[in-house]
Motif scaffolding. Structure first.
Motif, short mmCIF file in Angstrom:
data_model
loop_
_atom_site.label_atom_id
_atom_site.label_comp_id
_atom_site.label_asym_id
_atom_site.label_seq_id
_atom_site.Cartn_x
_atom_site.Cartn_y
_atom_site.Cartn_z
N SER A 35 2.40 -37.84 -14.34
CA SER A 35 2.76 -36.20 -14.91
C SER A 35 1.35 -35.95 -13.66
CB SER A 35 3.28 -35.08 -15.55
OG SER A 35 1.79 -35.35 -16.13
N ASP A 46 -0.04 -33.09 -14.97
CA ASP A 46 -0.71 -32.07 -15.77
C ASP A 46 -2.09 -31.76 -16.54
OD1 ASP A 46 -0.45 -31.46 -19.34
OD2 ASP A 46 0.61 -30.62 -18.03
N PRO A 47 -2.82 -31.05 -16.74
CA PRO A 47 -4.11 -30.17 -17.24
C PRO A 47 -4.21 -31.06 -18.51
CG PRO A 47 -3.29 -28.06 -16.91
CD PRO A 47 -2.01 -29.60 -16.51
N VAL A 48 -2.99 -31.48 -19.17
CA VAL A 48 -3.40 -31.91 -20.58
C VAL A 48 -3.18 -33.03 -20.89
CG1 VAL A 48 -2.47 -30.74 -22.74
CG2 VAL A 48 -2.67 -28.63 -21.09
N SER A 49 -1.85 -33.31 -20.79
CA SER A 49 -1.12 -34.57 -21.34
C SER A 49 -2.50 -36.02 -20.69
CB SER A 49 -0.36 -35.40 -20.01
OG SER A 49 -1.01 -34.82 -18.80
N PRO A 50 -3.42 -36.73 -21.85
CA PRO A 50 -3.92 -37.84 -21.49
C PRO A 50 -3.24 -38.25 -20.82
CG PRO A 50 -3.24 -37.44 -24.12
CD PRO A 50 -2.23 -36.62 -23.13
N THR A 108 8.46 -39.98 -17.35
CA THR A 108 8.52 -39.52 -19.03
C THR A 108 7.87 -39.49 -19.38
OG1 THR A 108 9.72 -41.85 -19.29
CG2 THR A 108 11.35 -39.70 -19.01
N TYR A 156 4.16 -38.52 -19.60
CA TYR A 156 3.97 -37.64 -20.59
C TYR A 156 4.26 -37.46 -22.85
CZ TYR A 156 1.95 -33.99 -23.98
OH TYR A 156 2.09 -33.48 -24.87
N LEU A 157 5.94 -37.92 -22.32
CA LEU A 157 6.54 -38.26 -23.78
C LEU A 157 5.84 -39.75 -24.58
CD1 LEU A 157 10.09 -36.66 -23.20
CD2 LEU A 157 8.01 -35.53 -24.46
N GLU A 158 5.53 -39.95 -23.39
CA GLU A 158 5.09 -41.56 -23.82
C GLU A 158 3.96 -42.18 -24.86
OE1 GLU A 158 6.45 -44.61 -20.91
OE2 GLU A 158 8.58 -43.46 -21.75
N THR A 159 3.10 -40.33 -24.31
CA THR A 159 1.79 -40.80 -24.78
C THR A 159 1.94 -40.61 -26.18
OG1 THR A 159 1.53 -38.16 -23.92
CG2 THR A 159 0.31 -40.21 -22.77
N LEU A 160 3.34 -39.70 -26.82
CA LEU A 160 3.50 -38.72 -28.07
C LEU A 160 4.19 -39.88 -29.21
CD1 LEU A 160 4.71 -35.30 -26.80
CD2 LEU A 160 2.59 -36.25 -27.43
N LEU A 161 3.31 -39.94 -29.95
CA LEU A 161 3.16 -40.79 -31.30
C LEU A 161 4.03 -40.22 -31.66
CD1 LEU A 161 2.20 -43.28 -33.49
CD2 LEU A 161 1.29 -41.60 -34.51
#
Lengths: 177, 177
Positions: free
Chosen positions: A21, A23-27, A40, A42-47
């Motif tokens: 993505s 997105d400036p925020v997503s790692p 998906t 970004y979602l896959e970066t979330l624990l």
DNA sequence: TATTGTTATACTCTATAACTATA
DNA sequence: TATAGTTATAGAGTATAACAATA
């Protein structure tokens, strides 16, 4: 209204990712090959997202394998805690598994009707009752535990034994304390 | 009767362990210090149990932090997927998040009523509708995503950044494919 | 006064059937 | 015939209030 249910906020996803993505925020992470069309990444970066999906993947297999025993995950947890803590009270099970007392009543009643557990008077508190496994309960729990242990290896086929141990250790670091 | 709900089989536990069990099947692990009285050592060897508890620990914080935005985890997932996949259809969201179509209707309707999303006619399929974020939806989603990313670090305070990355990678290995 | 187990009950989440309009 | 979105509804799961017996 009451506090929102924590357990109910878990949902079961199905398929994965696509590209990255902007997105400036997503790692930024390595975004692997697409599969189901949607991004998906970004979602896959979330624990929380990953832990939930992993849990649901395991539980899906758990449900299938435990069907012959007529045990849901919560039933297995209850039987296993009783097996390892004979004489435990309903209240203790509620605290440990975060089940509200009114919701445990039916489960205990059901396990009792099936002849898997026996309720004995508590030695020091006449309000409470100590929970124990019956002979049949012990047999069923042992079989179920063996199934759960085998399942452990099967669902982690993509991991080495060392990775599985690391994974469990890291997960415990997240929720313990 | 229908197939048992997968998501509902997740429960939220509360406190941890005690000593080891004398069980021939359970893998032996280092059993740390007691805490809540019960022996939960065997359950803590299970990936499904650990993943579920870790997910619930994260989601508990998620619920609290997202309350100002009026977003449940599923709402955040939906908004985020729309943000990263403008024009996505309800059907695609259902497949990705494993939500049944009838259950998504209300969520979409709610987000629409709040003015966070807009439904546009699909360019090539007049049955479908493309989902997009409104200007306000974009602002809210961006704030929520920032919150989620910050939360990511906070909930993993017991882990080093490298450990967190390892954890996410291992979790994805469990549920992807 | 507080706690254990319990009943009753409401609310949320998840699932199935069936309809409509398009494909 | 199949699919996207929808309605209605049934079934599980989760929550609160209140009670009797005991601490």
């Amino acid at each position: 209204m009451s506090e929102p249910s924590v357990a109910n906020t878990l949902r079961r996803p199905r398929a994965p990712r696509k590209t990255a993505s902007t997105d400036p925020v997503s790692p930024s992470v390595d975004t692997p090959e697409p599969s189901s069309g949607l991004d998906t990444s970004y979602l896959e970066t979330l624990l929380g997202y990953n832990a939930r999906r992993a849990a649901l993947a395991v539980i899906t297999v758990f449900l299938r394998r435990m069907e012959p025993f007529g045990l849901r995950p919560v039933d297995f947890s209850v039987l296993t805690l009783i097996a390892h803590n004979p004489g435990v009270t309903s209240r203790q099970l509620c605290a440990e598994l975060d089940i509200l007392p009114p919701n445990l009543v039916g489960m205990i009643k059901s396990l009792d009707k099936r002849g898997l557990i026996v309720r004995k008077p508590h030695p020091s508190d006449r309000r409470a009752q100590g929970l124990h496994l019956s002979a049949e309960g012990k047999r069923l729990q042992k079989q179920a535990q063996t199934t759960a242990t085998r399942l452990e290896h099967d669902v982690s086929h993509a991991l080495t034994p060392a990775e599985l141990e690391t994974l469990n250790t890291l997960l415990r670091k997240v929720y313990l304390r």
